[in-house]
Scaffold this motif. Structure first.
Motif, PDB file in Angstrom:
ATOM      1  N   TRP A  42       0.864  -1.175   0.000  1.00  0.00           N
ATOM      2  CA  TRP A  42       0.000   0.000   0.000  1.00  0.00           C
ATOM      3  C   TRP A  42       0.905   1.230   0.000  1.00  0.00           C
ATOM      4  N   PRO A  43       1.501   1.548  -1.167  1.00  0.00           N
ATOM      5  CA  PRO A  43       2.508   2.598  -1.223  1.00  0.00           C
ATOM      6  C   PRO A  43       2.004   3.994  -0.849  1.00  0.00           C
ATOM      7  N   SER A  44       0.723   4.261  -1.020  1.00  0.00           N
ATOM      8  CA  SER A  44       0.233   5.614  -0.756  1.00  0.00           C
ATOM      9  C   SER A  44       0.352   6.021   0.709  1.00  0.00           C
ATOM     10  N   ASP A  45       0.382   5.061   1.622  1.00  0.00           N
ATOM     11  CA  ASP A  45       0.519   5.374   3.048  1.00  0.00           C
ATOM     12  C   ASP A  45       1.927   5.109   3.584  1.00  0.00           C
ATOM     13  N   SER A  46       2.849   4.700   2.720  1.00  0.00           N
ATOM     14  CA  SER A  46       4.211   4.405   3.174  1.00  0.00           C
ATOM     15  C   SER A  46       4.951   5.692   3.476  1.00  0.00           C
ATOM     16  N   PRO A  47       6.020   5.649   4.237  1.00  0.00           N
ATOM     17  CA  PRO A  47       6.760   4.466   4.672  1.00  0.00           C
ATOM     18  C   PRO A  47       6.195   3.872   5.962  1.00  0.00           C
ATOM     19  N   TYR A  48       6.448   2.582   6.126  1.00  0.00           N
ATOM     20  CA  TYR A  48       5.974   1.822   7.285  1.00  0.00           C
ATOM     21  C   TYR A  48       7.151   1.438   8.175  1.00  0.00           C
ATOM     22  N   ASP A  49       6.893   1.389   9.464  1.00  0.00           N
ATOM     23  CA  ASP A  49       7.909   0.932  10.418  1.00  0.00           C
ATOM     24  C   ASP A  49       7.983  -0.587  10.453  1.00  0.00           C
ATOM     25  N   ALA A  50       6.854  -1.240  10.178  1.00  0.00           N
ATOM     26  CA  ALA A  50       6.826  -2.706  10.223  1.00  0.00           C
ATOM     27  C   ALA A  50       5.783  -3.227   9.248  1.00  0.00           C
ATOM     28  N   ILE A  51       6.117  -4.339   8.588  1.00  0.00           N
ATOM     29  CA  ILE A  51       5.190  -5.044   7.707  1.00  0.00           C
ATOM     30  C   ILE A  51       5.298  -6.520   8.054  1.00  0.00           C
ATOM     31  N   LEU A  52       4.149  -7.175   8.219  1.00  0.00           N
ATOM     32  CA  LEU A  52       4.096  -8.611   8.471  1.00  0.00           C
ATOM     33  C   LEU A  52       3.370  -9.267   7.316  1.00  0.00           C
ATOM     34  N   VAL A  53       4.018 -10.237   6.663  1.00  0.00           N
ATOM     35  CA  VAL A  53       3.395 -11.013   5.600  1.00  0.00           C
ATOM     36  C   VAL A  53       2.962 -12.332   6.227  1.00  0.00           C
ATOM     37  N   ASN A  54       1.670 -12.591   6.235  1.00  0.00           N
ATOM     38  CA  ASN A  54       1.116 -13.768   6.894  1.00  0.00           C
ATOM     39  C   ASN A  54       1.044 -14.932   5.906  1.00  0.00           C
ATOM     40  N   GLY A  55       2.205 -15.475   5.550  1.00  0.00           N
ATOM     41  CA  GLY A  55       2.293 -16.584   4.614  1.00  0.00           C
ATOM     42  C   GLY A  55       3.692 -16.636   4.041  1.00  0.00           C
ATOM     43  N   ALA A  56       3.908 -17.584   3.139  1.00  0.00           N
ATOM     44  CA  ALA A  56       5.243 -17.781   2.562  1.00  0.00           C
ATOM     45  C   ALA A  56       5.360 -17.090   1.209  1.00  0.00           C
ATOM     46  N   VAL A  57       6.582 -16.679   0.883  1.00  0.00           N
ATOM     47  CA  VAL A  57       6.893 -16.071  -0.411  1.00  0.00           C
ATOM     48  C   VAL A  57       8.013 -16.874  -1.069  1.00  0.00           C
ATOM     49  N   GLU A  58       7.950 -17.003  -2.389  1.00  0.00           N
ATOM     50  CA  GLU A  58       9.029 -17.669  -3.129  1.00  0.00           C
ATOM     51  C   GLU A  58       9.952 -16.655  -3.788  1.00  0.00           C
ATOM     52  N   VAL A  59       9.520 -15.405  -3.828  1.00  0.00           N
ATOM     53  CA  VAL A  59      10.322 -14.325  -4.410  1.00  0.00           C
ATOM     54  C   VAL A  59      10.461 -13.221  -3.373  1.00  0.00           C
ATOM     55  N   ARG A  60      11.558 -12.508  -3.439  1.00  0.00           N
ATOM     56  CA  ARG A  60      11.807 -11.405  -2.513  1.00  0.00           C
ATOM     57  C   ARG A  60      10.681 -10.370  -2.644  1.00  0.00           C
ATOM     58  N   PRO A  61      10.069  -9.945  -1.553  1.00  0.00           N
ATOM     59  CA  PRO A  61       8.947  -9.003  -1.612  1.00  0.00           C
ATOM     60  C   PRO A  61       9.426  -7.561  -1.834  1.00  0.00           C
ATOM     61  N   THR A  62      10.000  -7.311  -3.003  1.00  0.00           N
ATOM     62  CA  THR A  62      10.671  -6.048  -3.313  1.00  0.00           C
ATOM     63  C   THR A  62       9.774  -4.828  -3.135  1.00  0.00           C
ATOM     64  N   ALA A  63       8.547  -4.889  -3.642  1.00  0.00           N
ATOM     65  CA  ALA A  63       7.642  -3.732  -3.524  1.00  0.00           C
ATOM     66  C   ALA A  63       7.376  -3.399  -2.061  1.00  0.00           C
ATOM     67  N   LEU A  64       7.229  -4.421  -1.234  1.00  0.00           N
ATOM     68  CA  LEU A  64       6.987  -4.192   0.194  1.00  0.00           C
ATOM     69  C   LEU A  64       8.231  -3.635   0.873  1.00  0.00           C
ATOM     70  N   LEU A  65       9.397  -4.143   0.518  1.00  0.00           N
ATOM     71  CA  LEU A  65      10.633  -3.652   1.116  1.00  0.00           C
ATOM     72  C   LEU A  65      10.839  -2.170   0.814  1.00  0.00           C
ATOM     73  N   ARG A  66      10.499  -1.752  -0.412  1.00  0.00           N
ATOM     74  CA  ARG A  66      10.650  -0.343  -0.783  1.00  0.00           C
ATOM     75  C   ARG A  66       9.729   0.566   0.029  1.00  0.00           C
ATOM     76  N   GLN A  67       8.685  -0.001   0.622  1.00  0.00           N
ATOM     77  CA  GLN A  67       7.724   0.787   1.385  1.00  0.00           C
ATOM     78  C   GLN A  67       8.099   0.917   2.860  1.00  0.00           C
ATOM     79  N   ALA A  81      -0.232 -16.542  -3.407  1.00  0.00           N
ATOM     80  CA  ALA A  81      -0.315 -16.516  -4.875  1.00  0.00           C
ATOM     81  C   ALA A  81       0.522 -15.412  -5.506  1.00  0.00           C
ATOM     82  N   GLY A  82       0.480 -14.207  -5.026  1.00  0.00           N
ATOM     83  CA  GLY A  82       1.209 -13.102  -5.629  1.00  0.00           C
ATOM     84  C   GLY A  82       2.708 -13.164  -5.457  1.00  0.00           C
ATOM     85  N   PHE A  83       3.177 -14.111  -4.649  1.00  0.00           N
ATOM     86  CA  PHE A  83       4.607 -14.232  -4.380  1.00  0.00           C
ATOM     87  C   PHE A  83       5.164 -15.568  -4.855  1.00  0.00           C
ATOM     88  N   ARG A  84       4.506 -16.201  -5.835  1.00  0.00           N
ATOM     89  CA  ARG A  84       5.019 -17.451  -6.406  1.00  0.00           C
ATOM     90  C   ARG A  84       6.088 -17.124  -7.440  1.00  0.00           C
TER      91      ARG A  84
END
Length: 108
Positions: free
Chosen positions: A30-55, A98-101
């Motif tokens: 949710w880039p419009s409200d970034s930057p964030y101090d903490a983000i929790l992804v409730n599940g597994a990712v197979e690719v680096r969550p680049t968009a989230l890291l940038r936020q 799904a979005g992180f496969r």
């Protein structure tokens, strides 16, 4: 949406009014409200969550379960300026979101 509604209910119960929740494609964040101090992804990712890291804010943390390197591990990413460090915390198991496969590709 059900999980977000439940989170809102529980956060209201404990008086945590500064926490915001959004429903949408997780991999975009949710880039419009970034930057964030903490983000929790409730599940597994197979690719680096680049968009989230940038936020993340400088010093911000992102926690997720990573299946990037085969075995699923809990990973903590920390932003420092434009760099991101990561460290494995413990072995874990969860379905990949799904979005992180990883996109299938030919390899030798």
């Amino acid at each position: 949406a059900d999980l977000a509604d439940e989170a809102a209910r529980r956060l209201a119960e404990v008086g945590s009014g500064s926490v915001r929740r959004h429903v949408g494609p997780l991999e975009a964040g949710w880039p419009s409200d970034s930057p964030y101090d903490a983000i929790l992804v409730n599940g597994a990712v197979e690719v680096r969550p680049t968009a989230l890291l940038r936020q993340l804010a400088d010093g911000g943390r992102l926690a997720c379960l990573s299946a990037e390197r085969g075995a699923v591990k809990a990973i903590l990413y920390v932003r420092s300026g434009d760099a991101f460090g990561d460290r494995a915390l413990f072995d874990a198991g969860a379905p990949v979101i799904a979005g992180f496969r990883r996109v299938a590709a030919f390899q030798f």
